[in-house]
Design an enzyme around this catalytic site. Structure first.
Site, PDB file in Angstrom:
ATOM      1  N   THR A 106      63.699  13.081   3.955  1.00 50.81           N
ATOM      2  CA  THR A 106      63.583  14.526   4.176  1.00 50.81           C
ATOM      3  C   THR A 106      63.337  14.877   5.652  1.00 50.81           C
ATOM      4  O   THR A 106      63.261  16.052   5.987  1.00 50.81           O
ATOM      5  CB  THR A 106      62.440  15.109   3.320  1.00 50.81           C
ATOM      6  N   LYS A 166      54.101  11.617   4.240  1.00 51.80           N
ATOM      7  CA  LYS A 166      53.771  11.001   5.530  1.00 51.80           C
ATOM      8  C   LYS A 166      54.987  10.404   6.233  1.00 51.80           C
ATOM      9  O   LYS A 166      55.027  10.331   7.452  1.00 51.80           O
ATOM     10  CB  LYS A 166      52.778   9.836   5.317  1.00 51.80           C
ATOM     11  N   GLU A 207      48.179  18.731   7.201  1.00 48.52           N
ATOM     12  CA  GLU A 207      46.821  18.393   6.727  1.00 48.52           C
ATOM     13  C   GLU A 207      46.831  17.431   5.550  1.00 48.52           C
ATOM     14  O   GLU A 207      46.031  16.501   5.489  1.00 48.52           O
ATOM     15  CB  GLU A 207      46.093  19.691   6.332  1.00 48.52           C
ATOM     16  N   ALA A 267      44.516  14.136   1.767  1.00 54.03           N
ATOM     17  CA  ALA A 267      44.927  15.187   0.808  1.00 54.03           C
ATOM     18  C   ALA A 267      44.387  16.556   1.230  1.00 54.03           C
ATOM     19  O   ALA A 267      44.779  17.071   2.265  1.00 54.03           O
ATOM     20  CB  ALA A 267      44.495  14.801  -0.606  1.00 54.03           C
ATOM     21  N   LEU A 277      41.289  17.277   2.134  1.00 54.89           N
ATOM     22  CA  LEU A 277      40.133  17.229   3.050  1.00 54.89           C
ATOM     23  C   LEU A 277      40.543  17.725   4.438  1.00 54.89           C
ATOM     24  O   LEU A 277      41.627  17.399   4.916  1.00 54.89           O
ATOM     25  CB  LEU A 277      39.598  15.791   3.167  1.00 54.89           C
ATOM     26  N   GLY A 281      45.082   4.295 -13.042  1.00 51.97           N
ATOM     27  CA  GLY A 281      45.998   5.204 -12.341  1.00 51.97           C
ATOM     28  C   GLY A 281      45.702   5.372 -10.861  1.00 51.97           C
ATOM     29  O   GLY A 281      46.190   6.293 -10.215  1.00 51.97           O
ATOM     30  N   ASP A 287      50.664   2.322   3.625  1.00 52.45           N
ATOM     31  CA  ASP A 287      50.294   3.724   3.441  1.00 52.45           C
ATOM     32  C   ASP A 287      49.131   4.100   4.370  1.00 52.45           C
ATOM     33  O   ASP A 287      49.152   5.155   5.016  1.00 52.45           O
ATOM     34  CB  ASP A 287      49.900   3.947   1.968  1.00 52.45           C
ATOM     35  N   LYS A 297      48.931   6.699   7.782  1.00 51.78           N
ATOM     36  CA  LYS A 297      47.889   7.709   8.041  1.00 51.78           C
ATOM     37  C   LYS A 297      47.249   7.466   9.413  1.00 51.78           C
ATOM     38  O   LYS A 297      46.991   8.404  10.162  1.00 51.78           O
ATOM     39  CB  LYS A 297      46.822   7.660   6.938  1.00 51.78           C
ATOM     40  N   GLY A 313      45.155  13.328  -5.413  1.00 55.78           N
ATOM     41  CA  GLY A 313      45.089  14.163  -6.619  1.00 55.78           C
ATOM     42  C   GLY A 313      45.957  15.391  -6.418  1.00 55.78           C
ATOM     43  O   GLY A 313      46.050  15.928  -5.305  1.00 55.78           O
TER      44      GLY A 313
HETATM   45  N1  LIG Z   1      49.786  12.282  -5.243  1.00 57.94           N
HETATM   46  C1  LIG Z   1      48.835  12.448  -4.340  1.00 57.94           C
HETATM   47  O1  LIG Z   1      47.634  12.546  -4.672  1.00 57.94           O
HETATM   48  C2  LIG Z   1      49.192  12.556  -2.877  1.00 57.94           C
HETATM   49  C3  LIG Z   1      48.172  12.815  -1.942  1.00 57.94           C
HETATM   50  C4  LIG Z   1      48.528  12.967  -0.588  1.00 57.94           C
HETATM   51  C5  LIG Z   1      49.860  12.843  -0.209  1.00 57.94           C
HETATM   52  N2  LIG Z   1      50.807  12.533  -1.148  1.00 57.94           N
HETATM   53  C6  LIG Z   1      52.183  12.408  -0.700  1.00 57.94           C
HETATM   54  O2  LIG Z   1      52.889  13.554  -1.191  1.00 57.94           O
HETATM   55  C7  LIG Z   1      54.223  13.194  -1.550  1.00 57.94           C
HETATM   56  C8  LIG Z   1      54.484  13.548  -3.013  1.00 57.94           C
HETATM   57  O3  LIG Z   1      53.606  12.783  -3.828  1.00 57.94           O
HETATM   58  P1  LIG Z   1      53.751  12.831  -5.423  1.00 57.94           P
HETATM   59  O4  LIG Z   1      52.587  12.096  -5.949  1.00 57.94           O
HETATM   60  O5  LIG Z   1      53.993  14.239  -5.847  1.00 57.94           O
HETATM   61  O6  LIG Z   1      55.096  11.967  -5.649  1.00 57.94           O
HETATM   62  P2  LIG Z   1      56.081  11.993  -6.909  1.00 57.94           P
HETATM   63  O7  LIG Z   1      55.382  12.502  -8.113  1.00 57.94           O
HETATM   64  O8  LIG Z   1      56.734  10.673  -6.943  1.00 57.94           O
HETATM   65  O9  LIG Z   1      57.168  13.110  -6.521  1.00 57.94           O
HETATM   66  C9  LIG Z   1      58.052  12.912  -5.480  1.00 57.94           C
HETATM   67  C10 LIG Z   1      59.092  14.006  -5.509  1.00 57.94           C
HETATM   68  O10 LIG Z   1      59.886  13.863  -4.336  1.00 57.94           O
HETATM   69  C11 LIG Z   1      61.225  14.107  -4.687  1.00 57.94           C
HETATM   70  N3  LIG Z   1      62.097  13.490  -3.700  1.00 57.94           N
HETATM   71  C12 LIG Z   1      62.174  12.185  -3.326  1.00 57.94           C
HETATM   72  N4  LIG Z   1      63.100  12.046  -2.353  1.00 57.94           N
HETATM   73  C13 LIG Z   1      63.630  13.267  -2.145  1.00 57.94           C
HETATM   74  C14 LIG Z   1      64.629  13.769  -1.288  1.00 57.94           C
HETATM   75  N5  LIG Z   1      65.273  12.960  -0.437  1.00 57.94           N
HETATM   76  N6  LIG Z   1      64.916  15.087  -1.320  1.00 57.94           N
HETATM   77  C15 LIG Z   1      64.271  15.924  -2.168  1.00 57.94           C
HETATM   78  N7  LIG Z   1      63.293  15.507  -3.012  1.00 57.94           N
HETATM   79  C16 LIG Z   1      63.003  14.198  -3.005  1.00 57.94           C
HETATM   80  C17 LIG Z   1      61.385  13.545  -6.091  1.00 57.94           C
HETATM   81  O11 LIG Z   1      62.510  14.146  -6.647  1.00 57.94           O
HETATM   82  P3  LIG Z   1      63.124  13.826  -8.100  1.00 57.94           P
HETATM   83  O12 LIG Z   1      62.366  14.769  -9.010  1.00 57.94           O
HETATM   84  O13 LIG Z   1      64.555  14.182  -7.992  1.00 57.94           O
HETATM   85  O14 LIG Z   1      62.842  12.389  -8.371  1.00 57.94           O
HETATM   86  C18 LIG Z   1      60.046  13.986  -6.702  1.00 57.94           C
HETATM   87  O15 LIG Z   1      60.145  15.291  -7.216  1.00 57.94           O
HETATM   88  C19 LIG Z   1      54.358  11.687  -1.258  1.00 57.94           C
HETATM   89  O16 LIG Z   1      54.969  11.524  -0.008  1.00 57.94           O
HETATM   90  C20 LIG Z   1      52.913  11.193  -1.249  1.00 57.94           C
HETATM   91  O17 LIG Z   1      52.730  10.083  -0.412  1.00 57.94           O
HETATM   92  C21 LIG Z   1      50.505  12.410  -2.463  1.00 57.94           C
END
Ligand SMILES: NC(=O)c1ccc[n+]([C@@H]2O[C@H](COP(=O)([O-])OP(=O)(O)OC[C@H]3O[C@@H](n4cnc5c(N)ncnc54)[C@H](OP(=O)(O)O)[C@@H]3O)[C@@H](O)[C@H]2O)c1
Length: 375
Positions: free
Chosen positions: A113, A132, A160, A165, A167, A218, A232, A236, A351
């Site tokens: 992206t 990230k 941020e 997340a 914080l 999880g 990861d 950061k 989260g």
């Molecule tokens: N989960 C947490 O607590 C948390 C905390 C801080 C930061 N993050 C970061 O936030 C991001 C999302 O985390 P998540 O837990 O929500 O992950 P996730 O549930 O795996 O969701 C990822 C999403 O990204 C989409 N995606 C992947 N590649 C893409 C692209 N090239 N173009 C458009 N959409 C694309 C996927 O699309 P599809 O639906 O088509 O598969 C999916 O909807 C990650 O980078 C993660 O490191 C997560």
């Protein structure tokens, strides 16, 4: 002002972002004068883009979120049932920009992206990330350069949610820098996964058992090696280092991987069965630490100059970092002004709800900043 949100990634975090927008839109309209409409939602297959300035229908957005959560309905099927076409996300930016200011929320996973984020900035839009990877690309990459050029104070990119997340880590650091403070060192436990694992090890568990328990609860990625490799946390650390103004790349960070060399290429099942091969080595380090009044933590150490590293450290249990329990994150920022007693930020560092709130706090701050043209 009316601001159009393009939500890229509708997974755990992205789904929570649009749900919070729907839940709190009225409050923001009344208390902040900000009318946040959802102009488009995008996944890997493409984007559903609103035909009207009023944005996508809330019900359609809810259906898309629950379809992704259930893992059943594909984007193309959803689009077909709504009589809509899936469009390239780049096209969504141009279309939504016709209605006024736009903010792209990148909650996707992976670096793909970065191009979209850079294009959004080139279009005059704002960009907010929890993802990230685009911010950890080499600085020689033109998309990376474009993103970091707008990541300064007063720029149109905020991030941020990439570190801790919800914080307030980046905003605190920015405030310290903007007011002329001089950072000496940032030290942090920035991984809930490692936090959970090392709390169990300190309580007497074997490393392998702690990894398997963290996965069951999880706290890990589907493949725990994605956490245990340290990548990861290194990303950061890199984002924090670049926020301090360092022109560093990921390759400049010393990363200690906790994935045993002989288990790097095996299946997830085999890895989980044999991760206990590291029990003796890590158990011994944990015992030595315990006898010295310390506990093992996976720590990122960042300074304005010198070594950048992430890895296992024995930290005194009489410090806030050493006393940390469970999956919480902690970041300790030592500066010229916060020297004897560092500025400490701690709490849940992952989260859906808190990460989405971190993204939306950035969106609202951008909307109020005057940096986006009023629609
Ligand atoms: N989960 C947490 O607590 C948390 C905390 C801080 C930061 N993050 C970061 O936030 C991001 C999302 O985390 P998540 O837990 O929500 O992950 P996730 O549930 O795996 O969701 C990822 C999403 O990204 C989409 N995606 C992947 N590649 C893409 C692209 N090239 N173009 C458009 N959409 C694309 C996927 O699309 P599809 O639906 O088509 O598969 C999916 O909807 C990650 O980078 C993660 O490191 C997560």
């Amino acid at each position: 002002m009316r601001l159009t949100l393009i939500q890229v990634g509708l997974g755990t975090v992205g789904g929570a972002v649009v749900e919070q927008v729907i839940a709190h839109r009225e409050q923001w309209r009344h208390s902040l004068g900000i009318d946040l409409v959802i102009g488009a939602i995008a996944g890997q297959a493409g984007a559903l883009v609103s035909e009207s300035e009023a944005g996508l229908d809330d019900e359609l957005v809810r259906v898309a979120v629950s379809a992704r959560r259930d893992g059943g309905q594909a984007w193309s099927e959803l689009a077909r049932r709504q009589g809509m076409a899936l469009r390239p996300p780049l096209e969504a930016i141009a279309r939504c920009a016709m209605a006024g200011p736009v903010v792209v929320s990148d909650a996707a996973s992976g670096e793909h992206t970065a191009l979209l984020d850079a294009a959004a900035l080139a279009h005059g839009a704002a960009v907010v990330l929890s993802n990230k990877a685009p911010l950890a690309l080499p600085l020689a990459d033109p998309n990376s350069a474009a993103l970091w050029a707008e990541a300064r104070s007063g720029g149109r990119l905020r991030y941020e949610a990439t570190c801790g997340a919800g914080l307030p880590v980046i905003s605190t650091l920015r405030s310290l820098l903007d007011t002329g403070d001089r950072p000496i060192q940032i030290q942090g436990a920035l991984s809930g996964t490692f936090g959970a694992i090392f709390s169990s090890v300190a309580a007497g568990s074997h490393f392998g058992d702690a990894v398997r328990a963290a996965k069951e609860r999880g706290y890990t990625e589907p493949d725990p090696r994605d956490d245990l490799s340290g990548l990861d946390v290194a990303r950061k650390a890199l984002i924090l280092a670049r926020t301090l103004g360092r022109g560093a790349d990921l390759s400049d960070i010393g990363v200690e991987s906790l994935v045993p060399e002989h288990l790097v290429n095996v299946s997830v099942e085999e890895f989980l069965a044999r991760v206990g091969d590291a029990d003796a080595a890590i158990g011994e380090r944990a015992d030595v630490a315990k006898r010295a009044g310390q506990a093992l933590k996976y720590v990122a150490t960042i300074a304005p100059e010198g070594t950048l590293e992430v890895g296992m450290r024995a930290i005194g249990t009489d410090t806030v970092l050493g006393a940390l329990q469970g999956p919480e994150n902690i970041v300790s920022i030592r500066t010229e002004r916060y020297d004897t007693y560092p500025c400490v930020i701690s709490g849940p560092g992952a989260g859906a709800a808190v990460t989405a709130a971190g993204i939306l706090a950035d969106v609202l701050a951008l909307a109020r900043s005057g940096l986006l043209a009023h629609g």
